[in-house]
Design an enzyme around this catalytic site. Structure first.
Site, PDB file in Angstrom:
ATOM      1  N   GLU A  13      33.137  26.992 126.872  1.00  0.00           N
ATOM      2  CA  GLU A  13      33.669  27.219 125.513  1.00  0.00           C
ATOM      3  C   GLU A  13      32.563  27.547 124.515  1.00  0.00           C
ATOM      4  O   GLU A  13      32.570  27.086 123.381  1.00  0.00           O
ATOM      5  CB  GLU A  13      34.434  25.978 125.019  1.00  0.00           C
ATOM      6  CG  GLU A  13      35.561  25.547 125.909  1.00  0.00           C
ATOM      7  CD  GLU A  13      36.913  26.117 125.524  1.00  0.00           C
ATOM      8  OE1 GLU A  13      36.970  26.935 124.586  1.00  0.00           O
ATOM      9  OE2 GLU A  13      37.895  25.765 126.187  1.00  0.00           O
TER      10      GLU A  13
HETATM   11  C1  FAD Z   1      32.572  24.931 135.396  1.00  0.00           C
HETATM   12  C2  FAD Z   1      32.849  26.111 134.538  1.00  0.00           C
HETATM   13  C3  FAD Z   1      34.143  26.411 134.175  1.00  0.00           C
HETATM   14  C4  FAD Z   1      34.413  27.548 133.434  1.00  0.00           C
HETATM   15  N1  FAD Z   1      35.719  27.888 133.157  1.00  0.00           N
HETATM   16  C5  FAD Z   1      35.971  29.097 132.611  1.00  0.00           C
HETATM   17  C6  FAD Z   1      37.308  29.578 132.502  1.00  0.00           C
HETATM   18  O1  FAD Z   1      38.271  28.894 132.861  1.00  0.00           O
HETATM   19  N2  FAD Z   1      37.506  30.804 131.982  1.00  0.00           N
HETATM   20  C7  FAD Z   1      36.474  31.587 131.561  1.00  0.00           C
HETATM   21  O2  FAD Z   1      36.714  32.693 131.116  1.00  0.00           O
HETATM   22  N3  FAD Z   1      35.190  31.160 131.642  1.00  0.00           N
HETATM   23  C8  FAD Z   1      34.910  29.945 132.159  1.00  0.00           C
HETATM   24  N4  FAD Z   1      33.607  29.519 132.285  1.00  0.00           N
HETATM   25  C9  FAD Z   1      32.533  30.338 131.770  1.00  0.00           C
HETATM   26  C10 FAD Z   1      31.841  29.760 130.560  1.00  0.00           C
HETATM   27  O3  FAD Z   1      32.622  29.948 129.431  1.00  0.00           O
HETATM   28  C11 FAD Z   1      30.480  30.431 130.471  1.00  0.00           C
HETATM   29  O4  FAD Z   1      29.695  29.793 131.437  1.00  0.00           O
HETATM   30  C12 FAD Z   1      29.848  30.337 129.117  1.00  0.00           C
HETATM   31  O5  FAD Z   1      30.491  31.180 128.255  1.00  0.00           O
HETATM   32  C13 FAD Z   1      28.365  30.710 129.137  1.00  0.00           C
HETATM   33  O6  FAD Z   1      28.119  31.881 129.837  1.00  0.00           O
HETATM   34  P1  FAD Z   1      26.981  31.923 130.975  1.00  0.00           P
HETATM   35  O7  FAD Z   1      27.155  30.729 131.810  1.00  0.00           O
HETATM   36  O8  FAD Z   1      27.035  33.237 131.604  1.00  0.00           O
HETATM   37  O9  FAD Z   1      25.637  31.729 130.184  1.00  0.00           O
HETATM   38  P2  FAD Z   1      24.724  32.879 129.555  1.00  0.00           P
HETATM   39  O10 FAD Z   1      25.533  33.722 128.671  1.00  0.00           O
HETATM   40  O11 FAD Z   1      23.937  33.512 130.614  1.00  0.00           O
HETATM   41  O12 FAD Z   1      23.774  31.988 128.635  1.00  0.00           O
HETATM   42  C14 FAD Z   1      22.682  31.242 129.164  1.00  0.00           C
HETATM   43  C15 FAD Z   1      22.042  30.467 128.026  1.00  0.00           C
HETATM   44  O13 FAD Z   1      21.593  31.368 127.016  1.00  0.00           O
HETATM   45  C16 FAD Z   1      22.124  30.989 125.763  1.00  0.00           C
HETATM   46  N5  FAD Z   1      22.384  32.205 124.976  1.00  0.00           N
HETATM   47  C17 FAD Z   1      22.996  33.340 125.360  1.00  0.00           C
HETATM   48  N6  FAD Z   1      23.031  34.218 124.351  1.00  0.00           N
HETATM   49  C18 FAD Z   1      22.437  33.619 123.293  1.00  0.00           C
HETATM   50  C19 FAD Z   1      22.159  34.003 121.954  1.00  0.00           C
HETATM   51  N7  FAD Z   1      22.506  35.170 121.454  1.00  0.00           N
HETATM   52  N8  FAD Z   1      21.531  33.122 121.164  1.00  0.00           N
HETATM   53  C20 FAD Z   1      21.167  31.921 121.624  1.00  0.00           C
HETATM   54  N9  FAD Z   1      21.405  31.496 122.865  1.00  0.00           N
HETATM   55  C21 FAD Z   1      22.020  32.334 123.702  1.00  0.00           C
HETATM   56  C22 FAD Z   1      23.393  30.230 126.069  1.00  0.00           C
HETATM   57  O14 FAD Z   1      23.686  29.319 125.025  1.00  0.00           O
HETATM   58  C23 FAD Z   1      23.021  29.521 127.361  1.00  0.00           C
HETATM   59  O15 FAD Z   1      22.355  28.333 127.042  1.00  0.00           O
HETATM   60  C24 FAD Z   1      33.336  28.367 133.001  1.00  0.00           C
HETATM   61  C25 FAD Z   1      32.036  28.038 133.348  1.00  0.00           C
HETATM   62  C26 FAD Z   1      31.776  26.936 134.107  1.00  0.00           C
HETATM   63  C27 FAD Z   1      30.360  26.650 134.502  1.00  0.00           C
END
Ligand code: FAD
Length: 837
Positions: A507
């Site tokens: 989220e």
């Molecule tokens: C167990 C689990 C359940 C999930 N369930 C769902 C679901 O039901 N439906 C769905 O659609 N998604 C789901 N997700 C996805 C989840 O919403 C994403 O993991 C989340 O949005 C972060 O994306 P990412 O993991 O690719 O991290 P990334 O986008 O790769 O980010 C990595 C890090 O960089 C930071 N970051 C990235 N961009 C910036 C910026 N501009 N400024 C500062 N910091 C930044 C982030 O805060 C994070 O700490 C789930 C994920 C998990 C792990």
């Protein structure tokens, strides 16, 4: 004329001398502090100038300026227009993309705008209605939720990695999947407060099992249909979702689109079929989709293209949400992700040339095409404001319960470990964080229960409560020592410890939430003038720009006066909505708000659009806003609960922590505003003054001692602090066992003291274990009843500190299924949905 002569006589009266100047300064400071309107400034300054007999040329200049600024048509064309043109030419306002604009315009502002104003209406903040539960909701919590919790065995879940079928059947049968679906469609129609209370209780039982209740009631098909579905879609899906006949999931995230969710590549091509109906051909690749592997209905976000412009919205219609039945040809689900071993269904999903009907399956029908991003932004409050803070509150409360009882029951060096100052420190942190996490959870629910969904507030809630849970569970692990590390049914918090990063990530991952959403969105959305200025510039709307720009200037002037005056008087001049012990904290909040508001304007003025990318600065601004908000909720909670005197250490601890963190964030900003001259002023005199005139230091040792004592010794405080979690009563349950050992140890404390006093007085000899108890009884130092009580306490204590052990064949995964046969039929496995060929 007579009035002018009197003023003149008064101000130039030689006998009064310095007092006339002091009086004048007082008048100016009062006007500035109260934010007087322009006309009052004009009249007052005019009278002062005349009173001091300033030269006629200066007076003439003043009159010209006054006329120019007070007669708005003149001001608009002669002053504002050139300023507006300059802003446009130099690009001084931040550029806002379409997706950012949608996010900014989604939702509303709430109490955070008071804190942004620099002059918060603290009374209004305090008197927001308390979110309460209806009788029906309370009964559900006391019966169905209790029953569900007692059916869940977190250790069994961990071992088998499957939720038993009977548990999921109960979830469906009792309507847990339709908490947010209105009664009209067969759901329970519960309030956000009830949703939160339910998630909180189940979370305290099992961090894996709660996902099955949390996700269908968070951002997903039911929430989206309720707000944007066509009547036909609501009639078709909502009753089935409410009965659990449809299992929903929502797919937004993709391998290349995580935090930057608007960059999704999944697409849908609109076309007209031979039957004249509009269809969409979908292709997607999503990952980490919770419940997808058991879903029957996938909520899908994709970019809709309309090559023939059939909808008249252009060829790139934009992000769109649709409902995809999982059985459709081309839908591929089957594999699973393993989210840190926490057993819930989460997997990738793929769609290859999946065909849906536009009107039937796009949420909101064809009218909803291209509205997906807006829908998602408007509905984010559910996950950020309800589910995750509730999960965090459930977790922190559980930790408080476990850490305090363990610190009492576990003895080392002859003493309960809670008596050591080193242990007191994390224990106080656990209790303090638990107190404010709950306060914040409730305050945010006050907005959500009024159908207000403020995105900045829910982002604050998501970020701060999940971070609190992470800190609290780490502290609890430290206090538990080896007992926290040994996995098994006796370990109550291991799952939470392992699973904490999940709520940090979902989220909107926390780093991004802090640095981009809370302040980035807040500075534009909750600031009284910034967004209006940006909009006016973009629309080339002179009248609106004039109103916003000069309003902003007045705002800056007032906040400069307020910040300076409140800083020099340490907030004493601010009005508090209450008297008594917490009055100073409210006044300090007003002081923080004034300093925050003016610093925001300075940073926006100096850095302009650049501020957005200065995330180390925006993160600190976010911290100030968040801790002011947390502070307000803590003070409100205490008032709402009728000012319980025993909770005062918790309130003081939370406020001290909040002000300390605000102080750190201010100092961080002062040190890092890197620019010539101004940077030096901030790093030098301003930072020096800020340190000399500190808001608050870290909570003092005396205070942390008081907090730890409350949670160790005062059962009433402990119960209030952990209200809302599941407390098992079955004697075989680890938490029940620990609780019993704790309460018995507490009852036996006075007996223990009698024995120790007798040893000290050399009435009996110091011996180890039960031998000294025996001697005390024989020597009539303790009664028969006391003797039995303390023996029982020791027995329970010994039992409670045991950890689990396994035979090799139980421990090794290949053999474990033999030893840990699930008690009931396992829940559906992930590959029951037939992958399309
Ligand atoms: C167990 C689990 C359940 C999930 N369930 C769902 C679901 O039901 N439906 C769905 O659609 N998604 C789901 N997700 C996805 C989840 O919403 C994403 O993991 C989340 O949005 C972060 O994306 P990412 O993991 O690719 O991290 P990334 O986008 O790769 O980010 C990595 C890090 O960089 C930071 N970051 C990235 N961009 C910036 C910026 N501009 N400024 C500062 N910091 C930044 C982030 O805060 C994070 O700490 C789930 C994920 C998990 C792990």
């Amino acid at each position: 004329m007579e009035l002018l002569t009197t003023i003149n006589g008064f101000l130039l009266n030689e006998n009064l001398g310095l007092w006339a100047h002091v009086f004048t300064a007082g008048v100016i400071l009062t006007l500035g502090f109260l934010g007087a309107p322009l006309w009052l400034w004009t009249v007052t300054l005019g009278l002062i100038f005349i009173g001091f007999s300033v030269p006629l040329s200066f007076l003439t200049f003043f009159v010209v300026v006054a006329v120019l600024f007070n007669i708005w048509p003149l001001r608009q064309y002669l002053v504002t227009l050139p300023i507006m043109r300059l802003f446009q030419k130099l690009g001084l306002m931040p550029q806002i993309s379409a997706t950012e604009r949608t996010a900014l315009e989604a939702g509303v502002v709430w109490m955070e705008s008071e804190l942004f104003s620099g002059h918060p209406d603290l009374k209004k903040m305090l008197h927001q209605p308390v979110a309460t539960l209806s009788q029906e909701e309370q009964s559900f919590l006391d019966h169905e939720v209790e029953e569900l919790c007692s059916m869940i065995n977190d250790w069994e879940l961990h071992k088998t990695k499957q939720l038993p079928v009977e548990v999921f059947d109960y979830i469906k049968k009792k309507g847990f999947l339709g908490l947010i679906i209105s009664k009209e469609y067969g759901g329970l129609g519960f309030s956000p407060a009830a949703n939160s209370a339910i998630v909180q209780k189940i979370s305290s039982r099992s961090i894996g099992a709660v996902i099955y209740v949390m996700v269908p009631n968070s951002l997903g098909p039911a929430e989206l249909l309720t707000h944007y579905g066509t009547q036909a879609q609501k009639d078709r899906y909502l009753p089935r979702l409410a009965r659990g006949e449809e299992i929903p999931c929502f797919g937004l995230t993709e391998p290349t689109a995580g935090s930057d969710a608007a960059s999704i590549l999944s697409d849908g091509i609109l076309f007209k079929g031979a039957d004249g109906v509009l269809y969409v051909k979908l292709n997607w690749r999503k990952r980490w989709i919770t419940l997808a592997s058991i879903s029957t209905l996938i909520g899908l976000a994709f970019r809709l293209r309309d090559p023939e412009n059939l909808l008249g919205k252009g060829t790139d219609v934009g992000i769109t949400c649709a409902l995809i039945p999982s059985h459709l040809p081309g839908v591929k689900i089957g594999k699973r992700h393993d989210p840190l071993g926490i057993p819930f269904h989460n997997c990738p999903t793929e769609g290859v040339d999946v065909i849906i009907k536009a009107e039937e399956d796009i949420i909101g029908g064809v009218a909803g095409a291209g509205q997906g991003w807006q829908m998602l932004m408007e509905c984010l409050g559910a996950g950020r404001g309800i589910s995750l803070p509730a999960q965090a509150a459930g977790g922190t409360k559980l930790c408080t319960r476990v850490a305090s009882s363990h610190a009492t029951v576990r003895k080392q060096f002859g003493l309960s470990i809670g008596k050591f100052e080193g242990v007191e420190e994390p224990l106080a942190r656990i209790a303090g964080y638990t107190y404010w996490t709950e306060a914040l959870r409730r305050y945010v629910l006050s907005a959500l229960n009024q159908h207000i969904s403020p995105p900045v507030v829910t982002a604050i809630a998501k970020y701060t409560t999940t971070e609190a849970a992470r800190k609290v569970v780490n502290d609890t692990m430290d206090i538990l020592g080896g007992a926290g590390i040994s996995m098994g049914p006796r370990n109550i918090i291991a799952s939470m410890y392992i699973g904490t990063p999940i709520s940090i990530t979902v989220e909107g991952a926390n780093i991004l939430t802090r640095t981009l959403m809370i302040f980035g969105q807040g500075a534009l959305r909750a600031h009284p003038f910034a967004f209006k200025e940006v909009n006016a510039i973009e629309k080339n709307d002179l009248k609106s720009f004039d109103r916003a720009f000069w309003g902003h200037m007045g705002h800056i002037l007032r906040n400069t006066f307020r910040a300076l005056i409140l800083s020099f008087t340490r907030g004493y001049l601010a009005l508090s909505p209450v008297g008594g012990t917490t009055k100073r904290a409210w006044q300090k909040l007003a002081w923080c708000s004034a300093s925050f508001a003016i610093l925001t304007d300075i940073a926006m003025g100096l850095l302009g659009g650049q501020l957005k990318v200065k995330e180390k600065l925006t993160g600190r601004f976010a911290d100030i806003l968040s801790w002011m908000f947390i502070g307000s909720s803590v003070l409100k909670r205490w008032e709402d609960e009728g000012r319980p005197a025993q909770d005062l250490p918790l309130v003081k601890y939370s406020m001290s922590l909040a002000f300390h963190n605000i102080q750190e964030a201010f100092d961080g900003i002062y040190t890092n505003l890197d620019m010539p001259v101004i940077g030096w002023i901030f790093r030098g005199p301003i930072r020096w003054w800020s340190r000399v005139n500190m808001l608050a230091a870290q909570p003092r040792d005396r205070l942390t001692h008081a907090v730890a004592q409350r949670v160790l010794a005062d059962q009433e405080v402990r119960d209030r602090l952990t209200l809302g979690i599941f407390l098992p009563t079955h004697s075989g349950e680890a938490l029940a066992r620990l609780e019993k050992a704790y309460t018995t140890a507490k009852r036996a404390e006075s007996v223990d003291k009698k024995i120790r006093d007798a040893v000290k007085a050399k009435k009996i000899r110091k011996k180890k274990g039960s031998a000294v108890i025996e001697d005390a009884y024989q020597a009539n130092i303790i009664s028969r009843e006391e003797y039995e009580l303390i023996l029982n306490a020791e027995k329970l204590r010994l039992d409670a500190i045991q950890v689990d052990e396994f035979f090799e064949k139980e421990y090794l995964p290949g053999l474990s299924s033999q030893m840990h046969k699930p008690a009931v039929k396992p829940f559906l496995t992930g590959d029951w949905v037939q992958p399309a060929s």
